[in-house]
Motif scaffolding. Structure first.
Motif, mmCIF file in Angstrom:
data_model
loop_
_atom_site.group_PDB
_atom_site.id
_atom_site.type_symbol
_atom_site.label_atom_id
_atom_site.label_comp_id
_atom_site.label_asym_id
_atom_site.label_seq_id
_atom_site.Cartn_x
_atom_site.Cartn_y
_atom_site.Cartn_z
ATOM 1 N N GLY A 97 0.809 -1.205 0.000
ATOM 2 C CA GLY A 97 0.000 0.000 0.000
ATOM 3 C C GLY A 97 0.841 1.253 0.000
ATOM 4 O O GLY A 97 0.482 2.265 -0.618
ATOM 5 N N GLY A 98 1.986 1.218 0.696
ATOM 6 C CA GLY A 98 2.906 2.353 0.670
ATOM 7 C C GLY A 98 3.432 2.601 -0.735
ATOM 8 O O GLY A 98 3.580 3.760 -1.160
ATOM 9 N N LEU A 99 3.695 1.529 -1.465
ATOM 10 C CA LEU A 99 4.132 1.670 -2.858
ATOM 11 C C LEU A 99 2.996 2.218 -3.723
ATOM 12 O O LEU A 99 3.247 2.918 -4.709
ATOM 13 N N HIS A 100 1.770 1.895 -3.341
ATOM 14 C CA HIS A 100 0.606 2.453 -4.038
ATOM 15 C C HIS A 100 0.601 3.982 -3.915
ATOM 16 O O HIS A 100 0.318 4.692 -4.890
ATOM 17 N N ILE A 101 0.928 4.485 -2.731
ATOM 18 C CA ILE A 101 1.000 5.940 -2.542
ATOM 19 C C ILE A 101 2.080 6.543 -3.443
ATOM 20 O O ILE A 101 1.881 7.596 -4.063
ATOM 21 N N LEU A 102 3.221 5.875 -3.529
ATOM 22 C CA LEU A 102 4.290 6.365 -4.412
ATOM 23 C C LEU A 102 3.834 6.397 -5.863
ATOM 24 O O LEU A 102 4.182 7.321 -6.614
ATOM 25 N N ALA A 103 3.049 5.406 -6.274
ATOM 26 C CA ALA A 103 2.530 5.379 -7.642
ATOM 27 C C ALA A 103 1.594 6.559 -7.889
ATOM 28 O O ALA A 103 1.626 7.178 -8.957
ATOM 29 N N ILE A 104 0.770 6.875 -6.889
ATOM 30 C CA ILE A 104 -0.138 8.025 -7.006
ATOM 31 C C ILE A 104 0.667 9.314 -7.137
ATOM 32 O O ILE A 104 0.384 10.164 -8.000
ATOM 33 N N THR A 109 2.740 13.833 -10.267
ATOM 34 C CA THR A 109 3.910 14.610 -10.687
ATOM 35 C C THR A 109 3.981 14.709 -12.205
ATOM 36 O O THR A 109 4.232 15.783 -12.771
ATOM 37 N N ILE A 110 3.766 13.587 -12.887
ATOM 38 C CA ILE A 110 3.789 13.590 -14.355
ATOM 39 C C ILE A 110 2.691 14.499 -14.899
ATOM 40 O O ILE A 110 2.908 15.283 -15.829
ATOM 41 N N PRO A 142 -0.231 15.640 -23.290
ATOM 42 C CA PRO A 142 -0.516 14.254 -22.923
ATOM 43 C C PRO A 142 -0.362 13.959 -21.430
ATOM 44 O O PRO A 142 -0.358 12.794 -21.041
ATOM 45 N N GLY A 143 -0.198 14.988 -20.599
ATOM 46 C CA GLY A 143 0.064 14.738 -19.187
ATOM 47 C C GLY A 143 -1.005 13.910 -18.505
ATOM 48 O O GLY A 143 -0.710 12.957 -17.769
ATOM 49 N N LEU A 144 -2.278 14.264 -18.721
ATOM 50 C CA LEU A 144 -3.376 13.547 -18.069
ATOM 51 C C LEU A 144 -3.410 12.096 -18.510
ATOM 52 O O LEU A 144 -3.526 11.181 -17.677
ATOM 53 N N GLY A 147 -0.073 10.157 -17.310
ATOM 54 C CA GLY A 147 -0.133 9.917 -15.874
ATOM 55 C C GLY A 147 -1.184 8.884 -15.505
ATOM 56 O O GLY A 147 -0.950 7.999 -14.672
ATOM 57 N N PHE A 148 -2.363 8.960 -16.147
ATOM 58 C CA PHE A 148 -3.446 8.030 -15.851
ATOM 59 C C PHE A 148 -3.066 6.601 -16.222
ATOM 60 O O PHE A 148 -3.235 5.670 -15.420
ATOM 61 N N PHE A 149 -2.547 6.401 -17.420
ATOM 62 C CA PHE A 149 -2.234 5.040 -17.863
ATOM 63 C C PHE A 149 -1.063 4.441 -17.084
ATOM 64 O O PHE A 149 -1.060 3.237 -16.805
#
Length: 258
Positions: A97-104, A109-110, A142-144, A147-149
């Motif tokens: 879950g902590g890695l999930h936060i890093l992914a968010i 950021t992107i 293409p940021g959105l 970042g989303f994908f």
């Protein structure tokens, strides 16, 4: 590993819906129980959102345990949702879950690299409330999209790592390693799986919006269907897991909940 043609991704989706047909009451209660927990967590500013992100892999185990119970002919109860909290792997799941936060954070950021902050000038505080519409207005292509994908891809790897960590006794790093390469080797099937769920969700929402409009009734129905599709998507992950890693013994897949 068993052969995995791309069309199998659609089979996994159909099997997820098949689970709901077998136990509509139990699984619907489970899905809406998760929605209630999510709402309660998100009432708390920031802390609740962080807790929800950290506990996401823990709740995944509850969904997969429910799938195993349906397959075994056992009744799914609302308390099945908290199965992951009672697993010895609870701490390792929270690390995922902590890695999930890093992914968010990485996805945000992107997105912000492509943000157009000029559109915020002159807006009232009410207009600046976080929303999808505001995000689409501020963050340009293409940021959105990028970042989303990237976030969806990371979330899939983290989510699929949860049962590997929990049921195969691995640490978070090793679980992510196996999850990544399992998905990579079956990329066609997982792509069909994700795109099929996305197409079903999008099509269903469009139909509901056209029939019921964007008023209170339409919004309520779209919310209910979103919860059901979210739950079915998580339940359906049980099938690629057992396809890739083999069936689970009962004592491992469905430990008794006191």
């Amino acid at each position: 590993m068993n052969p995995t043609p791309a069309r199998m991704g659609w089979d996994w989706v159909k099997q997820g819906f098949g689970m709901l047909r077998k136990q509509p009451a139990g699984l619907t209660a489970l899905f809406f129980g998760y929605m209630l927990v999510s709402m309660l967590l998100n009432i708390l500013p920031l802390v609740g959102a962080i807790a929800h992100a950290v506990l996401t892999p823990v709740f995944v185990i509850g969904f997969l345990r429910a799938a195993r119970d349906v397959e075994a002919g056992r009744m799914v109860l609302p308390r099945t949702l908290i199965t992951g909290f009672r697993e010895p792997a609870f701490g390792r799941l929270c690390k995922l879950g902590g890695l999930h936060i890093l992914a968010i954070l990485a996805a945000v950021t992107i997105m912000m690299l492509f943000a157009d902050t000029d559109v915020l000038k002159g807006k009232s505080p009410e207009d600046l409330q976080p929303s999808l519409a505001l995000m689409q207005e501020v963050i340009r292509f293409p940021g959105l999209q990028v970042g989303f994908f990237l976030y969806v891809a990371a979330l899939l790897v983290i989510t699929f790592a949860a049962p590997i960590v929990c049921w195969n006794g691995m640490g978070p790093g090793k679980g992510l390693f196996y999850s990544f390469f399992a998905i990579k080797r079956t990329a066609g099937a997982f792509l069909v799986f994700v795109l099929s769920l996305g197409a079903i969700a999008f099509g269903t929402m469009m139909v509901l919006r056209l029939v019921f409009g964007a008023g209170a009734v339409g919004q309520a129905l779209m919310g209910m269907v979103s919860v059901l599709l979210f739950g079915i998507g998580h339940i359906a992950l049980y099938f690629p897991y057992t396809h890739i890693f083999g069936p689970l013994p009962d004592d491992k897949a469905a430990p008794p909940v006191p």
